[in-house]
Design an enzyme around this catalytic site. Structure first.
Site, PDB file in Angstrom:
ATOM      1  N   LYS A   1      35.335  36.366  40.357  1.00  0.00           N
ATOM      2  CA  LYS A   1      35.538  38.229  39.419  1.00  0.00           C
ATOM      3  C   LYS A   1      36.753  38.277  38.274  1.00  0.00           C
ATOM      4  CE  LYS A   1      36.497  42.841  41.054  1.00  0.00           C
ATOM      5  NZ  LYS A   1      37.106  43.644  42.581  1.00  0.00           N
TER       6      LYS A   1
ATOM      7  N   SER B   1      38.019  41.492  36.348  1.00  0.00           N
ATOM      8  CA  SER B   1      38.080  42.497  37.118  1.00  0.00           C
ATOM      9  C   SER B   1      38.698  43.549  35.341  1.00  0.00           C
ATOM     10  CB  SER B   1      39.965  42.905  37.598  1.00  0.00           C
ATOM     11  OG  SER B   1      39.035  42.461  38.732  1.00  0.00           O
TER      12      SER B   1
ATOM     13  N   GLY C   1      34.238  43.269  38.063  1.00  0.00           N
ATOM     14  CA  GLY C   1      35.188  44.168  38.606  1.00  0.00           C
ATOM     15  C   GLY C   1      34.832  45.490  37.988  1.00  0.00           C
TER      16      GLY C   1
END
Lengths: 297, 297, 297, 297
Positions: free
Chosen positions: A166, A168, A191
């Site tokens: 992930k 972000s 994200g």
């Protein structure tokens, strides 16, 4: 093991009672409602799950509750990163036993001046070696103050048990480089609901974003249009997503997300001290914003 | 209770065995040697104590070992800050019971976008209300990515049970403003041996700095010259302190500090993974630096 | 040539008429008043002089006016830095011919990713080689976004025609390292009235600060107390200086400094567009601040 | 007037002789070659044109040379931003007279602490009011240290004579918000060849990027694939663009771009001091990179 990392994932909040204790019954209730919504899985114990304010035992209780409340075969992703490698490995093993499918491991970050590329890549490989389930990397500089480089990610991504990340930030160049890096079986999720379409355009496969907790349909619609090749619709939908996403999630953080859960029949409740609850005025402002963007009637 | 926050304090490292486990016997051995050195007290479980990589139970074991190994009435300051207010209060109570005189509470920092002045001041007041011992504020932006403002510090400093602060930056204007703020019984310590004299000149009373772990005499000499009004000598001593301090502590961090302990007959040992140990080449470089600045022969 | 770089210097504003044109008569008037104040010299064409908004010809006119209006043998320091080395050399020669004693040369900064230590040191040496008068370095990261390192400064400081520096940050460790670097005939001045005493404590010799334009007596008093060895008084005076300095100069910038000139019988006037003038409300706030700190009655 | 701001634009370098003087004949030669390449227009006097190191008269000579050497009806965009509003307006008028079609006006940035949204929007509106040709906004925080917000851009974009913007960051959320802002006749161009496709996906219409000076075909190919709806090809081409773009333009800056011009039969030459020329080793490295990515044989 099923680990199809594509789609829209909700980074679910951890419900607390007014005295700050875990509200596991409320969590089960919320899961039951999320199961009816257009979601591809859940991230428990991420930033929206207030993970830095939970004990290890509380974290395991959250995961067990999620797993037993889930009826679908959606993915359950657990946040298990700690500063210490030993603690991360221990928590990851316990999370797997508690029913998690994979884990989102935040970069260690306290001694950021010691966090070289090779240290970071080595850390994730060590966790992956020891973990009974596949792991994912979690890069979130807004909270950690540390940015894991493209080079470090691609190094870690060579490991067979590291299946994704992930990211972000909205650093589309970094994300494109990672996708272009041809790491086998490595999937990138963003994200940012606000930057979802640009990320899709260079090979990102999905998103873990706070907005998905209470309005996943709007994010799924962007992906559906993109997947069908209807770029014009995807762009229109993406544009319409930005203002409500920023107004709701960026402005009020986890407290705002919890308040929004209540608009979908879920339990919101408090966030843990010392981080501040919404004031009445802030809650009213949030609801006005939600109404303006048709998130509530 | 004795809480004279003046002088030179060592932020002591936590000793680990090669397998990463706590080496409490080595800690007792080190304390015995520090007791013979020119120090005014100890900070256990600060950044140099690798606090983010220890469990709460390990932290209490460290404090109990320090207290029982200390023969002097020097101050024992415990690092007890957590992200959660409830966890911080719980650990602070346990630390007091384990023999700490006061506590150095790091600012909460994960959700830095939610950390307003009033949230931070309120947090420290809540800890102070609940703590059986006086508390201190710990501001260390290099690690936390969060800067606690002058205004927030002066607000918190009004509380009778908040007795001081470690400011780890070299922001002399902020420190002067805090001293000038006339908070009753609030003492400021700097985290920077390199900037010690300028801090003294505007009313800072002492320092908690890594260099004090293995060469406190050089820092004490600056303070002695300053206190006696011999500014010229203080300046010369301060100038001579900067290069070795930067070379040893900034260049190699906690791993370097641990290596330097061994030059004074103490146990150094490993730091906890994933943060990297010194390589042989780095250790040789460190020793060459130490020799150049007469820290070893 | 007289270049005693010690004391309190005013970085004088450039006066403009309401239509934006240079008001040289007003400048001469202001100089006459500054000559009666407790100052050791003037910096024309610094940041407070709005140098980036002046043409080269305007800059020379400013210097000629200053020189002819000055009756004392105080220093006249000219800001002559440009992005291009050739332009800087040309302007420096013209400034010397116009009567400047020395020059404050800002670091080139547009292509900051190309500004290595060796490029910066080399730049200042090249200017020094070509300049008919000694030169000084001007490091002001708040405006340039570029920080000239200790190493680069000490490299440049070896040049016989580079006699000093204005360091606009409050980085006392850097300043101490430069003083400790034993560069022959290299004098350090701070840009911060708020951090003046800490700077003096490690060997800085004076200050160029906006506050000196309208209240140099308060800064001189700190230096006098320090020079006489009365540290306690110096500290008290320094503490009292911070709030008015921040309130007046930091809050309203050059527009605020110009408004403050009027409280001492000087001409203030406009700043150049597009930077904004004070509103009536801001001017009233500024005067209230000035009254609170006894800068006006 | 023709101002179709779509496509791939080259931000052309300004050629200098070895003594630093303008090489206008070389510029005419280069233009003739660019005219044969797949480009939609030119930006003269941008960052790649070393605008901060040129005098106003030199800038006009560059524009006149470009215009007279151009045989096509491609756009000629002139960089005319200065810190002073009056200087910007004056240079903009002269640029229009010299043959520019539109102007790219960099944000004022020296007094960045005074650059509010309303100041910036007001600045561009004032330039637009006074300009005989339409104007564009240039936001380039990597050089200016100032970020013009979405709100300020959308405010300025309401002006009929402000027709577009070069956004040099890869902030796709900001760009999407600007596109979604429905400003009439306002076109967004990105400065990043590496992030071109993600920008296209949310409505950006083209790019002004250094890479276009010597390999515009590769950027055009991304746009062609995108415009034809072939996202898969667009993504593959975009991925292949990143490494050579970063290696050539980010690593060596304007000096590298000038060296690359020579691979296409154009004149490269020096950059202006104090910014450093390529060393022989750097030039060899650059050519090796170019060979690796098939930019030369």
């Amino acid at each position: 093991m099923h680990t199809k990392l594509e789609g829209v994932f909700a980074p679910i909040p951890t419900p607390f009672n007014a005295d700050g204790s875990l509200a596991l019954d409320k969590l089960a209730h919320n899961i039951a409602i999320w199961e009816t919504m257009e979601l591809d899985g859940y991230v428990a114990l991420g930033s929206n799950g207030e993970f830095p304010l939970l004990t290890a035992d509380e974290k395991i209780a959250v995961l067990e509750t999620c797993r037993s409340a889930m009826k679908s075969d959606r993915l359950l992703i657990a946040g298990t990163g700690c500063e210490s490698l030993a603690q991360t490995i221990d928590l990851t093993k316990r999370a797997a036993a508690a029913g998690a499918d994979t884990t989102l491991v935040v970069t260690p970050f306290y001694f950021k001046n010691r966090a070289t590329d090779s240290m970071l890549a080595g850390y994730f490989k060590s966790v992956a070696d020891a973990s009974p389930m596949p792991i994912m990397i979690y890069n979130v500089p807004a909270y950690t103050g540390l940015f894991m480089s493209t080079e470090a990610v691609l190094d870690a991504a060579q490991h067979a048990n590291i299946i994704g990340m992930k990211e972000s930030t909205t650093d589309v160049v970094k994300m494109a480089q990672i996708v272009a890096g041809n790491a086998p079986n490595f999937t990138l999720l963003t994200g940012s609901a606000s930057g979802f379409l640009p990320c899709l355009s260079i090979g990102v496969k999905g998103t873990i974003s706070a907005f998905a907790n209470f309005a996943p349909e709007r994010i799924q619609a962007v992906k559906r249009a993109f997947d069908s090749g209807d770029l014009a619709t995807a762009m229109t939908l993406q544009h319409a997503l930005i203002e409500p996403n920023k107004a709701v999630t960026a402005k009020y953080g986890v407290a705002g997300v919890k308040a929004m859960l209540e608009t979908r029949g879920m339990y919101g409740g408090h966030i843990r001290a010392p981080y501040p609850q919404l004031t009445d005025a802030e809650r009213a402002d949030l609801m006005a914003i939600a109404r303006r963007y048709d998130l509530i009637q």
